[in-house]
Design an enzyme around this catalytic site. Sequence first.
Site, PDB file in Angstrom:
ATOM      1  N   HIS A 223       0.810  -1.220   0.000  1.00  0.00           N
ATOM      2  CA  HIS A 223       0.000   0.000   0.000  1.00  0.00           C
ATOM      3  C   HIS A 223       0.845   1.273   0.000  1.00  0.00           C
ATOM      4  CE1 HIS A 223      -3.700  -2.303   1.788  1.00  0.00           C
ATOM      5  NE2 HIS A 223      -3.544  -2.489   0.492  1.00  0.00           N
TER       6      HIS A 223
ATOM      7  N   ASN B 260      -3.160 -13.087  15.803  1.00  0.00           N
ATOM      8  CA  ASN B 260      -4.089 -11.970  15.795  1.00  0.00           C
ATOM      9  C   ASN B 260      -4.826 -11.920  17.137  1.00  0.00           C
ATOM     10  OD1 ASN B 260      -4.998  -9.780  14.174  1.00  0.00           O
ATOM     11  ND2 ASN B 260      -6.959 -10.801  13.876  1.00  0.00           N
ATOM     12  N   MET B 261      -5.371 -10.774  17.471  1.00  0.00           N
ATOM     13  CA  MET B 261      -6.094 -10.636  18.727  1.00  0.00           C
ATOM     14  C   MET B 261      -7.314 -11.551  18.773  1.00  0.00           C
ATOM     15  SD  MET B 261      -4.627  -8.642  20.889  1.00  0.00           S
ATOM     16  CE  MET B 261      -5.978  -8.295  22.007  1.00  0.00           C
TER      17      MET B 261
ATOM     18  N   CYS C 257       0.292  -9.466  19.176  1.00  0.00           N
ATOM     19  CA  CYS C 257       1.388  -9.982  18.345  1.00  0.00           C
ATOM     20  C   CYS C 257       2.737  -9.805  19.029  1.00  0.00           C
ATOM     21  CB  CYS C 257       1.401  -9.272  16.996  1.00  0.00           C
ATOM     22  SG  CYS C 257      -0.153  -9.364  16.091  1.00  0.00           S
TER      23      CYS C 257
END
Length: 310
Positions: free
Chosen positions: A158, A275-276, A293
Site C-alpha cells: 500500500h 491476531n487478537m 502480536c
Amino acid sequence: MCLFQFTARRLVSQVHCGLKASSSKKQKCCLEMARPSSNMADFREVFAKAKHIAIITGAGVSAESGVPTFRGAGGFWRKWQAQDLATPGAFARNPSRVWEFYHYRREVMLSKHPNPAHIAIAECEKRLSKQGRSVVVITQNIDELHRKAGTKHLLEIHGSLFKTRCTSCGNIAANYKSPICPALAGKGAPDPDTEDAAIPVEELPQCEEDGCNGLLRPHVVWFGEALDPGVLTAVEKELDICDLCLVVGTSSVVYPAAMFAPQVSARGVPVAEFNMETTPATNRFRFHFPGPCGTTLPPALARHETEIIS
C-alpha cells in the site's frame, strides 16, 4: 502453473476487489481444513524446517506501537475517517485538507517505535539469512515500522507515508522532512473543532525535479486505486515459493491481500495466524495464536534448538 496468476485484468482491479481462488479440485479440498491448532510446539517444528517464510502483516502489528488505524468506531481525524480522505477524489477537491491529514500521520509516526513483533520479525530475517533461509515481509502498513526495526526484504503493497509521487511527472521519492513543507508546520491537528488550513496549492509539497514543480501527493494506495503491478508480481513470486506463511495482525478483510494466505494454504503450505481474535480466514489455516502480536510472535520466531548458527 504458479498459484498466483495475476492477469492483466486482475492487475487493474481496485484495492477492495477480491482475487478469485483457483477452481482446481485439489485447492478446493485444501480450503476445507480442520479447526486450526494453537499448539506452539507443533508450529515450532514446522518453523524449524521452513526454508522460505512469508510474513503478511496488517494494522494490528502497528497498533501495538500506538499507531492510530482510522478504522472502525472512533477512528476519526477531525470529523472524517480515512476512507473520506484517502481517495483521488478527495485530493482533487481539497488537496490542502488531505495533506493536513497525511502531515499529521507523518508527524505521529516520527514519535513511534517498532514493538517486539516488528523486532522479532527483523531479527528472525537476519538470523535465518545466515543459514541460507529467507524471510519476506509483505505488509499492508504504510508506516515503515518494519523498516525501522531492520527488516530488509520488505514489500509495501500500500506504499509508504514517507514517499511522495508527483502528480505531474510521476517521480517517486523518499521524503522524511518534518514538516514536509513550511506551510504545513503546526497544521493537521485532529481535534474535530479545528478549521481547515486552506493552504494554497502552490504552497503544498512541490516536486523538486528540474523544471517540474508539480503538486506532490503521498505515495500510498488510496481507496479505489489499483495496487502497483510490479509489487504484486513480487508478492506473487514470494508466495509461490514459500513453505511457511504467517499472517500477523490483519483482519483478513481487505482485498486482494485477504486472499494471499488462503491461497497459500490451498496448496497445502502451513499458514499460522497471529491476531487478537479470529478472522473470516482463520478456519482455512493450520495454526491460530490469539493475543497481542508483540507477545505471541517473539517466542514463535525465536531460535529453534535445531538451528545451526555459524
